[in-house]
Write a protein that holds these residues in place. Structure first.
Motif, PDB file in Angstrom:
ATOM      1  N   THR A 139     -95.279 100.188  13.588  1.00  9.19           N
ATOM      2  CA  THR A 139     -94.431 101.179  13.152  1.00  9.19           C
ATOM      3  C   THR A 139     -94.271 101.140  11.647  1.00  9.19           C
ATOM      4  O   THR A 139     -94.964 100.421  10.996  1.00  9.19           O
ATOM      5  CB  THR A 139     -92.747 100.446  13.607  1.00  9.19           C
ATOM      6  N   MET A 153     -93.163 106.298  14.756  1.00  6.02           N
ATOM      7  CA  MET A 153     -93.053 105.353  16.083  1.00  6.02           C
ATOM      8  C   MET A 153     -94.275 105.440  16.505  1.00  6.02           C
ATOM      9  O   MET A 153     -94.748 106.255  17.170  1.00  6.02           O
ATOM     10  CB  MET A 153     -92.003 106.232  16.954  1.00  6.02           C
ATOM     11  N   GLN A 179     -95.202 102.655  18.780  1.00 13.38           N
ATOM     12  CA  GLN A 179     -94.912 101.700  19.722  1.00 13.38           C
ATOM     13  C   GLN A 179     -95.194 102.260  21.271  1.00 13.38           C
ATOM     14  O   GLN A 179     -94.280 103.129  21.562  1.00 13.38           O
ATOM     15  CB  GLN A 179     -93.619 101.037  19.565  1.00 13.38           C
ATOM     16  N   GLU A 219     -89.045 109.365  14.016  1.00 19.27           N
ATOM     17  CA  GLU A 219     -87.665 109.512  14.429  1.00 19.27           C
ATOM     18  C   GLU A 219     -86.772 109.120  13.051  1.00 19.27           C
ATOM     19  O   GLU A 219     -87.318 108.747  12.227  1.00 19.27           O
ATOM     20  CB  GLU A 219     -87.622 108.282  15.562  1.00 19.27           C
ATOM     21  N   THR A 258     -86.189 100.755  11.852  1.00 19.94           N
ATOM     22  CA  THR A 258     -86.493 101.528  13.010  1.00 19.94           C
ATOM     23  C   THR A 258     -84.910 101.347  13.691  1.00 19.94           C
ATOM     24  O   THR A 258     -84.281 100.986  13.520  1.00 19.94           O
ATOM     25  CB  THR A 258     -87.424 100.697  13.844  1.00 19.94           C
ATOM     26  N   ASP A 295     -85.153  99.806  24.593  1.00 20.84           N
ATOM     27  CA  ASP A 295     -85.375 101.288  24.587  1.00 20.84           C
ATOM     28  C   ASP A 295     -84.465 101.952  25.668  1.00 20.84           C
ATOM     29  O   ASP A 295     -84.754 102.243  26.701  1.00 20.84           O
ATOM     30  CB  ASP A 295     -86.853 101.537  25.087  1.00 20.84           C
TER      31      ASP A 295
END
Length: 641
Positions: free
Chosen positions: A83, A99, A101, A281, A296, A348
């Motif tokens: 990240t 992002m 991940q 993001e 994040t 998430d």
């Protein structure tokens, strides 16, 4: 210690903090051209070389990141994740999250893992692999914000992989810890990392020609494309759908040993790889003492740092000094509260982050801090939400040992009281593995070590990034690629209904948590640290010491630090230590004994063991740049001019 109702929100300046040691291990670098800092000197040197040759911060960061794959293979790899948080010179007030991940594969269902006889996702082996995302994320950043060709950017990593580089002693230590596993169960890993059956010595020149060929083939995939962007996209497609994807999927088909002590095959499929793309993001932010801290979203642990700062913002400065008993105690207690909310709400999924960061909510959390150390797991209450209460184990007993499903809880009550009033034997063993590096057990179990890189250029582009996963000890090496898959799914739960329950297509809640700091609407600092659950805990004292205490970047990095272990760990076997605090001895006996009197269960970790931060800084008014890096382990370095 008084409660919140007798405190005042008052910034009293550096005088409220213990004076920093004037003798740092190295100077804070200063200049106006460009600065790079990372966890390995070769990655820093590669990034700085890119700046010197006219590349921007994004070209430099990508070049350094691929070098980290080669020179720190025990801490990250191409099969892992990353990240980042960055700003561009064109939009210096807009922090953006990179992002990288990957999600759980379609076949990664709770039912499948339970049917395999598991109650936790293993800490090693391909069954714990999320979709590898780091390479695609780095290439996305290069395509959109870099200026160099992919071939030129990757030349540094290809050279070190093909021609060799002196091996770190810690790489050898990691290989030694899992040598029996490699030889008995992971022969492809033994072939790659123990050529001729021997562990290379520290300083010995080692090579990874398979990975060099992999990178060269990615570059070659775009040879006929008409633009730089198209050439990079061709490499991304080859990674997701071509020879790399096919080799990764083929590698998981054979059952192999993992940290559960059983043999399992993985579930990664071609459709999982083809269906994922890295993306950008919006950052999560909070205001603290005139600064904006950017992290994040709550699919990572980053907002836990924001919560901690929002809780601490209501205290006078003298409560925030990490070098004092009062400050260390207050910080530890605030961290426990934020990390409890991480466990209860983050994932998430639909996370009520605005409420968790709100002034009223954080004031209610602040009021829970007293002069005594809490040994309880205390998530807060969110209207209309039921907090998830995870299993609280001080010692993990796997189902095959316990003779039943569900493992053992070692007599732990919800309020954190362990049987006999002491930590379990298993928790001591796993805590020891979590100190310093490499944190790996003979089974391949890893407690979150990783890498970090920060870069700022003369134009004001700035990036902080934390690549991780795909450690050499994660899962069996893929011979034709020169790396292995990661194990990020171990951060999910197999219990239904939690915010981070293993779910196909959902990202595991990662610990990767780089930081960007803005002042007056412009980015001033990029920083981060390896360390799994400790990443934000080690970054917090840096922020307090620089923003409130007036420390220089190198003074803040060198200063003694600490962290709490009083929360369920994100890594297998997911144990916790109620009231646990790990400290560097340099914090001082008076401070440490004071913490123990307040009820903290203190583990002394040595004088120079905790925190592996790096940071770059830019003054928007003068254009002066700074950089600093961690001296612990004599591995991290900064460079610049």
């Amino acid at each position: 210690m008084a409660r919140e109702d007798s405190l005042h929100r008052q910034h009293t300046g550096p005088a409220a903090f213990t004076r920093p040691d004037p003798f740092t291990t190295r100077p804070t670098l200063q200049g106006t051209f460009g600065m790079s800092a990372s966890t390995h000197w070769l990655a820093t040197a590669a990034a700085q070389a890119v700046l010197e040759r006219g590349g921007n911060a994004f070209d430099a960061a990508v070049a350094g990141a691929f070098v980290l794959h080669v020179v720190e293979p025990h801490l990250n790899g191409p099969g892992g994740d990353m990240t980042g948080v960055f700003v561009t010179a064109d939009e210096p007030s807009k922090p953006v999250v990179l992002m990288g991940q990957g999600p759980a594969p379609a076949g990664a269902t709770v039912e499948h893992y339970l049917a395999e006889g598991l109650d936790l996702v293993p800490g090693s082996g391909a069954l714990a692999a999320a979709v590898p995302a780091a390479v695609d994320a780095w290439l996305l950043l290069l395509r959109d914000h870099g200026t160099w060709e992919l071939e030129t950017v990757l030349d540094f990593a290809i050279g070190y992989a093909r021609d060799g580089h002196p091996m770190l002693g810690r790489v050898g230590t990691t290989i030694a810890a899992v040598a029996a596993l490699f030889q008995a169960h992971w022969p492809t890993s033994a072939e790659l990392w123990m050529p001729g059956g021997r562990i290379p010595a520290e300083g010995e020149v080692v090579r990874n020609p398979a990975y060099a060929r992999t990178l060269e083939r990615l570059v070659g995939a775009g040879a006929g494309a008409s633009s730089r962007e198209a050439r990079i996209d061709a490499a991304r497609r080859e990674w997701r759908e071509g020879f790399v994807a096919r080799a990764m999927v083929d590698s998981v088909q054979a059952p192999h040993r993992n940290s559960s002590g059983m043999d399992h095959r993985g579930v990664l499929a071609l459709a999982d790889l083809a269906g994922f793309e890295a993306r950008y993001e919006a950052a999560s932010t909070v205001e603290f003492r005139g600064h904006t801290i950017a992290k994040t979203g709550p699919w990572g642990q980053g907002p836990a740092l924001l919560q901690t700062l929002a809780i601490l913002d209501g205290f006078e400065d003298r409560y925030l000094d990490p070098s004092t008993e009062l400050g260390a105690h207050t910080i530890l207690e605030a961290q426990k509260l934020a990390l409890a909310d991480r466990e209860a709400y983050y994932g998430d999924t639909d996370v009520p982050l605005d409420y968790l960061l709100s002034a009223d909510y954080c004031a209610s959390r602040r009021a829970l801090i007293t002069d005594r150390a809490s040994h309880a797991f205390r998530p807060g209450s969110v209207p209309g939400r039921e907090p998830h209460l995870p299993p609280l184990r001080t010692e993990y007993v796997p189902p095959v040992a316990a003779g039943r499903s569900g493992g053992g809880a070692a007599g732990v009550a919800l309020d954190g009281g362990a049987a006999g009033g002491r930590r379990g034997v298993g928790s001591r063993r796993h805590a020891a593995l979590g100190i310093g590096e490499p944190t790996v057990a003979p089974t391949g179990e890893t407690r979150g070590d990783t890498c970090h890189i920060d870069v700022v250029d003369r134009w004001g582009n700035m990036v902080s990034a934390t690549p991780s996963g795909g450690w050499l000890q994660s899962s069996p090496a893929i011979p034709e690629l020169g790396f292995c898959l990661g194990t990020r799914l171990q951060m999910t739960w197999l219990e239904p209904g939690t915010p981070s329950t293993l779910t196909p297509g959902k990202r595991p809640r990662t610990t990767l948590t780089p930081t960007l700091v803005l002042r007056g609407g412009r980015a001033v600092t990029a920083l981060g640290s390896p360390g799994g659950d400790q990443q934000d805990q080690w970054q917090l004292p840096y922020l307090l010491r620089t923003i409130v205490g007036g420390y220089s970047p190198q003074q803040a990095i060198d200063a003694p630090t600490f962290h709490t272990t009083s929360m369920p760990g994100s890594f297998w076997p997911r144990t916790w230590e109620p009231g646990g605090a790990v400290v560097e001895g340099r914090l001082g006996e008076n401070v440490i004994e004071g913490l123990e009197r307040r009820g903290h269960i203190v583990t002394r970790a040595g004088d120079w063991t905790l925190g592996r931060l790096s940071a770059v800084v830019r003054d928007p008014e003068t254009g002066v740049l700074q950089a600093a890096a961690n001296p612990r382990g004599a591995q991290g370095y900064a460079a610049g001019r």
